[in-house]
Enzyme design. Structure first.
Site, PDB file in Angstrom:
ATOM      1  N   HIS A 229       1.628  -8.756  -3.760  1.00 44.74           N
ATOM      2  CA  HIS A 229       0.587  -7.751  -3.497  1.00 44.74           C
ATOM      3  C   HIS A 229       1.303  -6.427  -3.278  1.00 44.74           C
ATOM      4  O   HIS A 229       1.613  -6.029  -2.150  1.00 44.74           O
ATOM      5  CB  HIS A 229      -0.232  -8.154  -2.266  1.00 44.74           C
ATOM      6  CG  HIS A 229      -1.403  -7.266  -1.977  1.00 44.74           C
ATOM      7  ND1 HIS A 229      -2.627  -7.431  -2.561  1.00 44.74           N
ATOM      8  CD2 HIS A 229      -1.530  -6.183  -1.165  1.00 44.74           C
ATOM      9  CE1 HIS A 229      -3.468  -6.499  -2.116  1.00 44.74           C
ATOM     10  NE2 HIS A 229      -2.822  -5.734  -1.267  1.00 44.74           N
TER      11      HIS A 229
ATOM     12  N   ASP B 222       0.943 -17.266  -4.655  1.00 42.06           N
ATOM     13  CA  ASP B 222       1.581 -16.213  -5.444  1.00 42.06           C
ATOM     14  C   ASP B 222       0.529 -15.544  -6.324  1.00 42.06           C
ATOM     15  O   ASP B 222       0.499 -15.741  -7.540  1.00 42.06           O
ATOM     16  CB  ASP B 222       2.729 -16.800  -6.277  1.00 42.06           C
ATOM     17  CG  ASP B 222       3.443 -15.710  -7.084  1.00 42.06           C
ATOM     18  OD1 ASP B 222       3.353 -14.525  -6.693  1.00 42.06           O
ATOM     19  OD2 ASP B 222       4.065 -16.046  -8.113  1.00 42.06           O
TER      20      ASP B 222
ATOM     21  N   GLU C 256       2.042  -9.990   0.289  1.00 38.84           N
ATOM     22  CA  GLU C 256       2.383  -8.568   0.238  1.00 38.84           C
ATOM     23  C   GLU C 256       3.883  -8.402   0.509  1.00 38.84           C
ATOM     24  O   GLU C 256       4.572  -9.366   0.880  1.00 38.84           O
ATOM     25  CB  GLU C 256       1.565  -7.772   1.268  1.00 38.84           C
ATOM     26  CG  GLU C 256       1.690  -6.262   1.075  1.00 38.84           C
ATOM     27  CD  GLU C 256       0.649  -5.436   1.827  1.00 38.84           C
ATOM     28  OE1 GLU C 256      -0.169  -5.989   2.570  1.00 38.84           O
ATOM     29  OE2 GLU C 256       0.675  -4.195   1.655  1.00 38.84           O
TER      30      GLU C 256
ATOM     31  N   ASP D   1       0.855  -1.194   0.000  1.00 36.25           N
ATOM     32  CA  ASP D   1       0.000   0.000   0.000  1.00 36.25           C
ATOM     33  C   ASP D   1       0.891   1.245   0.000  1.00 36.25           C
ATOM     34  O   ASP D   1       2.112   1.153   0.114  1.00 36.25           O
ATOM     35  CB  ASP D   1      -0.934  -0.004   1.224  1.00 36.25           C
ATOM     36  CG  ASP D   1      -0.174   0.152   2.548  1.00 36.25           C
ATOM     37  OD1 ASP D   1       0.885  -0.488   2.681  1.00 36.25           O
ATOM     38  OD2 ASP D   1      -0.623   0.898   3.428  1.00 36.25           O
TER      39      ASP D   1
HETATM   40  O1  G3I Z   1      -2.244 -13.275  16.346  1.00 36.42           O
HETATM   41  C1  G3I Z   1      -3.620 -13.501  15.998  1.00 36.42           C
HETATM   42  C2  G3I Z   1      -3.952 -14.970  16.126  1.00 36.42           C
HETATM   43  O2  G3I Z   1      -3.805 -15.354  17.462  1.00 36.42           O
HETATM   44  C3  G3I Z   1      -5.375 -15.196  15.635  1.00 36.42           C
HETATM   45  O3  G3I Z   1      -5.621 -16.565  15.614  1.00 36.42           O
HETATM   46  C4  G3I Z   1      -5.535 -14.660  14.235  1.00 36.42           C
HETATM   47  C5  G3I Z   1      -6.964 -14.785  13.736  1.00 36.42           C
HETATM   48  O4  G3I Z   1      -7.160 -14.132  12.516  1.00 36.42           O
HETATM   49  O5  G3I Z   1      -5.161 -13.293  14.187  1.00 36.42           O
HETATM   50  C6  G3I Z   1      -3.820 -13.068  14.558  1.00 36.42           C
HETATM   51  O6  G3I Z   1      -3.572 -11.698  14.459  1.00 36.42           O
HETATM   52  C7  G3I Z   1      -3.362 -11.199  13.171  1.00 36.42           C
HETATM   53  C8  G3I Z   1      -2.029 -10.479  13.187  1.00 36.42           C
HETATM   54  O7  G3I Z   1      -1.832  -9.843  11.975  1.00 36.42           O
HETATM   55  C9  G3I Z   1      -0.876 -11.445  13.406  1.00 36.42           C
HETATM   56  O8  G3I Z   1      -0.839 -12.412  12.437  1.00 36.42           O
HETATM   57  C10 G3I Z   1      -4.493 -10.270  12.802  1.00 36.42           C
HETATM   58  O9  G3I Z   1      -5.669 -10.994  12.641  1.00 36.42           O
HETATM   59  C11 G3I Z   1      -4.144  -9.586  11.517  1.00 36.42           C
HETATM   60  O10 G3I Z   1      -5.154  -8.647  11.196  1.00 36.42           O
HETATM   61  C12 G3I Z   1      -2.812  -8.891  11.645  1.00 36.42           C
HETATM   62  O11 G3I Z   1      -2.464  -8.422  10.402  1.00 36.42           O
HETATM   63  C13 G3I Z   1      -1.739  -7.232  10.296  1.00 36.42           C
HETATM   64  C14 G3I Z   1      -2.226  -6.553   9.046  1.00 36.42           C
HETATM   65  O12 G3I Z   1      -1.453  -5.419   8.801  1.00 36.42           O
HETATM   66  C15 G3I Z   1      -3.676  -6.161   9.117  1.00 36.42           C
HETATM   67  O13 G3I Z   1      -3.856  -5.144  10.035  1.00 36.42           O
HETATM   68  C16 G3I Z   1      -0.259  -7.593  10.163  1.00 36.42           C
HETATM   69  O14 G3I Z   1       0.269  -8.071  11.386  1.00 36.42           O
HETATM   70  C17 G3I Z   1       0.531  -6.373   9.726  1.00 36.42           C
HETATM   71  O15 G3I Z   1       1.858  -6.758   9.445  1.00 36.42           O
HETATM   72  C18 G3I Z   1      -0.117  -5.759   8.513  1.00 36.42           C
HETATM   73  O16 G3I Z   1       0.576  -4.608   8.201  1.00 36.42           O
HETATM   74  C19 G3I Z   1       0.190  -3.967   7.002  1.00 36.42           C
HETATM   75  C20 G3I Z   1      -0.182  -2.540   7.357  1.00 36.42           C
HETATM   76  O17 G3I Z   1      -1.344  -2.575   8.162  1.00 36.42           O
HETATM   77  C21 G3I Z   1      -0.411  -1.716   6.112  1.00 36.42           C
HETATM   78  N1  G3I Z   1       0.702  -1.831   5.221  1.00 36.42           N
HETATM   79  C22 G3I Z   1       1.026  -3.173   4.843  1.00 36.42           C
HETATM   80  C23 G3I Z   1       1.350  -4.026   6.028  1.00 36.42           C
HETATM   81  C24 G3I Z   1       1.712  -5.447   5.647  1.00 36.42           C
HETATM   82  O18 G3I Z   1       0.639  -6.217   5.272  1.00 36.42           O
HETATM   83  O1  9MR Z   2      -4.289  -3.931  -0.101  1.00 32.39           O
HETATM   84  C1  9MR Z   2      -4.244  -3.824   1.312  1.00 32.39           C
HETATM   85  C2  9MR Z   2      -2.865  -4.110   1.811  1.00 32.39           C
HETATM   86  O2  9MR Z   2      -1.935  -3.242   1.250  1.00 32.39           O
HETATM   87  C3  9MR Z   2      -2.892  -4.062   3.327  1.00 32.39           C
HETATM   88  O3  9MR Z   2      -1.658  -4.357   3.909  1.00 32.39           O
HETATM   89  C4  9MR Z   2      -3.885  -5.041   3.878  1.00 32.39           C
HETATM   90  C5  9MR Z   2      -3.909  -4.959   5.394  1.00 32.39           C
HETATM   91  O4  9MR Z   2      -5.126  -4.813   5.932  1.00 32.39           O
HETATM   92  O5  9MR Z   2      -5.150  -4.768   3.330  1.00 32.39           O
HETATM   93  C6  9MR Z   2      -5.209  -4.787   1.926  1.00 32.39           C
HETATM   94  O6  9MR Z   2      -6.451  -4.385   1.560  1.00 32.39           O
HETATM   95  C7  9MR Z   2      -7.450  -5.353   1.686  1.00 32.39           C
HETATM   96  C8  9MR Z   2      -8.341  -5.005   2.850  1.00 32.39           C
HETATM   97  O7  9MR Z   2      -7.655  -5.050   4.084  1.00 32.39           O
HETATM   98  C9  9MR Z   2      -9.530  -5.960   2.892  1.00 32.39           C
HETATM   99  N1  9MR Z   2     -10.211  -5.957   1.617  1.00 32.39           N
HETATM  100  C10 9MR Z   2      -9.375  -6.341   0.495  1.00 32.39           C
HETATM  101  C11 9MR Z   2      -8.187  -5.420   0.365  1.00 32.39           C
HETATM  102  C12 9MR Z   2      -7.229  -5.874  -0.732  1.00 32.39           C
HETATM  103  O8  9MR Z   2      -7.828  -6.104  -1.909  1.00 32.39           O
END
Ligand code: G3I
Ligand code: 9MR
Length: 564
Positions: free
Chosen positions: A491, A535, A544, A181
């Site tokens: 991604h 992939d 991503e 993103d």
């Molecule tokens: O740890 C729990 C686990 O116990 C549980 O079973 C599971 C159920 O879904 O969730 C786990 O937590 C997840 C966590 O990552 C660790 O894996 C959350 O659901 C999940 O939402 C969370 O995802 C984060 C994601 O953003 C969505 O917010 C990632 O850690 C984080 O690295 C990622 O970061 C994003 C930024 O927001 C935006 N830019 C890109 C970046 C990379 O994807």
């Molecule tokens: O594209 C988004 C990605 O860059 C973010 O790291 C990710 C984390 O939440 O979310 C992606 O966007 C998705 C959104 O969260 C849920 N709907 C689908 C989006 C991607 O198509």
């Protein structure tokens, strides 16, 4: 006549006994290896998956067999559902290009044994940050086919009410996009930059000027210093007058898959909290020290900013961030600050040698652990430990010995996990960004090698790196642009929108994620935890790219380049 008949029978029997040469199958997916290769001195292992075999050979480019040995049974890996056999050819040290031939009929992808093995992938992994630069064009001279126009000037962003109802606009131009993103998030930026600053502190000359072909190449400063400074300069813009640091710059939601120049959403300065302020304080204090010689003015500026941030956080010591109503971009939520305080105090103490920061460390010990998952939240603590260990001459003996002992204990526990795991890695869960969890364990092992000089830690780090580069349950080389089974559809908005087949090189993708948060949009071909990876551009939960997933890859490849 009778005698002739007997002779004939004998000849037929001999012929029947002769093995017909078996057809050699290019069934490369069942052989998992580091698709880039191995240093001459490295441990060299490969895995054979779900096949029964006895022996293997290593074949050179002239087709000659140069090494022969037996496979060992590593057992079933319940996280991938696979039967795993392993071959070890560590004693083969002759540089060259080879393939592995299993039982004379399964042949692997080619790989190399060579000195300077990781120079190109290391440079690419660093250059991926250049490709993430906001607010400036990626010119063809530097970006080649991946050149593009500038996007996200970010020169006049409005303050979202979550910043404390500030009015006016902020010029927050520059910096790297966080990931696939186009957001810019302070905490994750600080962690990632901090991990690479450690590498520069250890090996200031690691990336000479003119190595990366970036706009600053030729300025007589090493290119890694230049690339990290692009991010540090942006971070400085995120500090409020009172010392507090804003949380992120994003629009209200994620954009479509468009190029930076086609992005048309309004961006805001969002949030201001304890974690972003402390992580900023930490990375600025670290930068003050690491840039002292190459850029004294910047070094001073960074230290002033760091101290100011620390002061703000002491007063505002419990301000968590969660996405405000109406904002749905990355949250990086964190409501636990003792680790962020620790990292900041550690860097400030090392850079100032002011006793108040040491007192803080001495009275607020952190558990010496590596928490897997969400490294942006937890690894800040380890960043603090690593900087302290790197500068342990500043610590009193008791503190230093305890920290060292704890680090070695942690590293040894990772080695034990590795030797008990059929894939020879230490990670035992696979969540969002699992590749960074795997790699961060290698960072810890490199640091243990730095403390002890014991090569067993280097070998552990290498086995982990092998996993990232192909010796994993998906068979992909997880670094874009490298390996034989390549990631083609990360991604990553620019890679997805630029109409160029190959993705931008040098990115480590997130990797297997057992939670598969994107499963409603794509179909996973396997739901074993270690195979939950696709992939596909749509797979934001497994494919991503992200600043904090590349940073440990840069650290580990850099460290190996300097020590192998
Ligand atoms: O740890 C729990 C686990 O116990 C549980 O079973 C599971 C159920 O879904 O969730 C786990 O937590 C997840 C966590 O990552 C660790 O894996 C959350 O659901 C999940 O939402 C969370 O995802 C984060 C994601 O953003 C969505 O917010 C990632 O850690 C984080 O690295 C990622 O970061 C994003 C930024 O927001 C935006 N830019 C890109 C970046 C990379 O994807
Ligand atoms: O594209 C988004 C990605 O860059 C973010 O790291 C990710 C984390 O939440 O979310 C992606 O966007 C998705 C959104 O969260 C849920 N709907 C689908 C989006 C991607 O198509």
């Amino acid at each position: 006549m009778k005698k002739h008949f007997l002779y004939l029978l004998l000849i037929l029997a001999v012929l029947a006994g002769c093995q017909q040469p078996k057809e050699i199958l290019q069934n490369q997916d069942s052989i998992r290896l580091n698709q880039i290769g191995y240093y001459p001195q490295s441990v060299k292992q490969f895995l054979l998956i779900d096949s029964v075999a006895v022996g293997f050979e290593i074949i050179n480019q002239s087709g000659q067999s140069v090494f022969k040995s037996q496979l060992a049974d590593n057992g079933l890996w319940d996280l991938s559902g696979e039967q795993v056999m392993m071959g070890d050819f560590s004693s083969l040290q002759q540089p060259g290009t080879y393939t592995i031939l299993v039982d004379n009929h399964l042949e692997s992808y080619p790989f190399e044994i060579k000195e300077d093995l990781y120079q190109d992938p290391l440079n690419a992994a660093i250059k991926s940050y250049y490709f993430q630069r906001a607010s400036m064009p990626i010119e063809e001279t530097y970006g080649g086919i991946h050149h593009r126009k500038a996007g996200h000037a970010d020169t006049a962003c409005s303050f979202h009410p979550s910043t404390g109802h500030k009015t006016g606009k902020l010029n927050t131009s520059g910096g790297w996009y966080d990931a696939g993103d186009y957001g810019k998030y302070v905490g994750n930026a600080a962690l990632s930059t901090g991990q690479m600053l450690l590498l520069l502190e250890q090996f200031p000359d690691i990336i000479a000027d003119n190595t990366l072909n970036i706009p600053e190449s030729g300025n007589n400063i090493g290119d890694l210093f230049d690339e990290l400074k692009y991010e540090l300069d942006w971070l400085l813009t995120m500090q409020d007058n009172d010392g507090g640091v804003f949380f992120k710059v994003t629009a209200k939601g994620f954009s479509d898959f468009v190029m930076p120049e086609d992005y048309d959403l309004e961006r805001f300065i969002i949030g201001k909290g304890t974690a972003s302020t402390l992580d900023f304080a930490a990375v600025m204090a670290q930068a003050a020290r690491v840039y002292k010689k190459v850029n004294p003015d910047f070094s001073k500026q960074a230290l002033v900013a760091a101290k100011k941030a620390w002061q703000w956080a002491l007063v505002n010591n419990n301000i968590p961030f969660t996405n405000p109503k109406g904002i749905s971009t990355g949250e990086y939520g964190d409501d636990h600050f003792s680790d962020d305080f620790y990292w900041a105090a550690a860097e400030l103490f090392i850079s100032t040698q002011d006793q108040q920061y040491f007192n803080y460390l001495a009275t607020h010990p952190e558990p010496y652990i590596h928490e897997q998952t969400n490294s942006w939240k937890f690894f800040v603590r380890n960043n603090g430990f690593h900087s302290l260990l790197e500068n342990s001459d500043l610590l009193d003996e008791t503190f230093k010995n305890k920290l060292t002992e704890q680090h070695i204990q942690l590293a040894d526990s990772i080695l034990t996990l590795i030797s008990n795991n059929p894939y020879r890695i230490g990670a035992d869960r696979f969540e969002w960004g699992s590749n960074s969890d795997v790699l961060n364990q290698a960072v810890i092992l490199c640091m243990a090698h730095r403390l002890t000089g014991n090569k067993k830690y280097l070998s552990g780090a290498e086995q982990i790196n092998d996993y990232i580069l192909g010796k994993n349950a998906t068979g992909y080389c997880f670094l874009t642009g490298f390996g034989s089974k390549k990631v083609m559809f990360p991604h990553h908005r620019p890679s997805g929108a630029d109409n160029i087949t190959a993705p931008i090189p040098g990115f480590v993708v997130g990797g297997p994620n057992n939670d598969r948060q994107d499963a409603s949009q794509i179909e996973y071909i396997s739901i074993f935890p270690a195979k939950s990876y696709m992939d596909l551009t749509e797979s934001y939960a497994s494919n991503e790219v992200c600043l904090n997933w590349n940073a440990p890859a840069v650290y580990v490849m850099g460290y190996l380049q300097q020590t192998r």
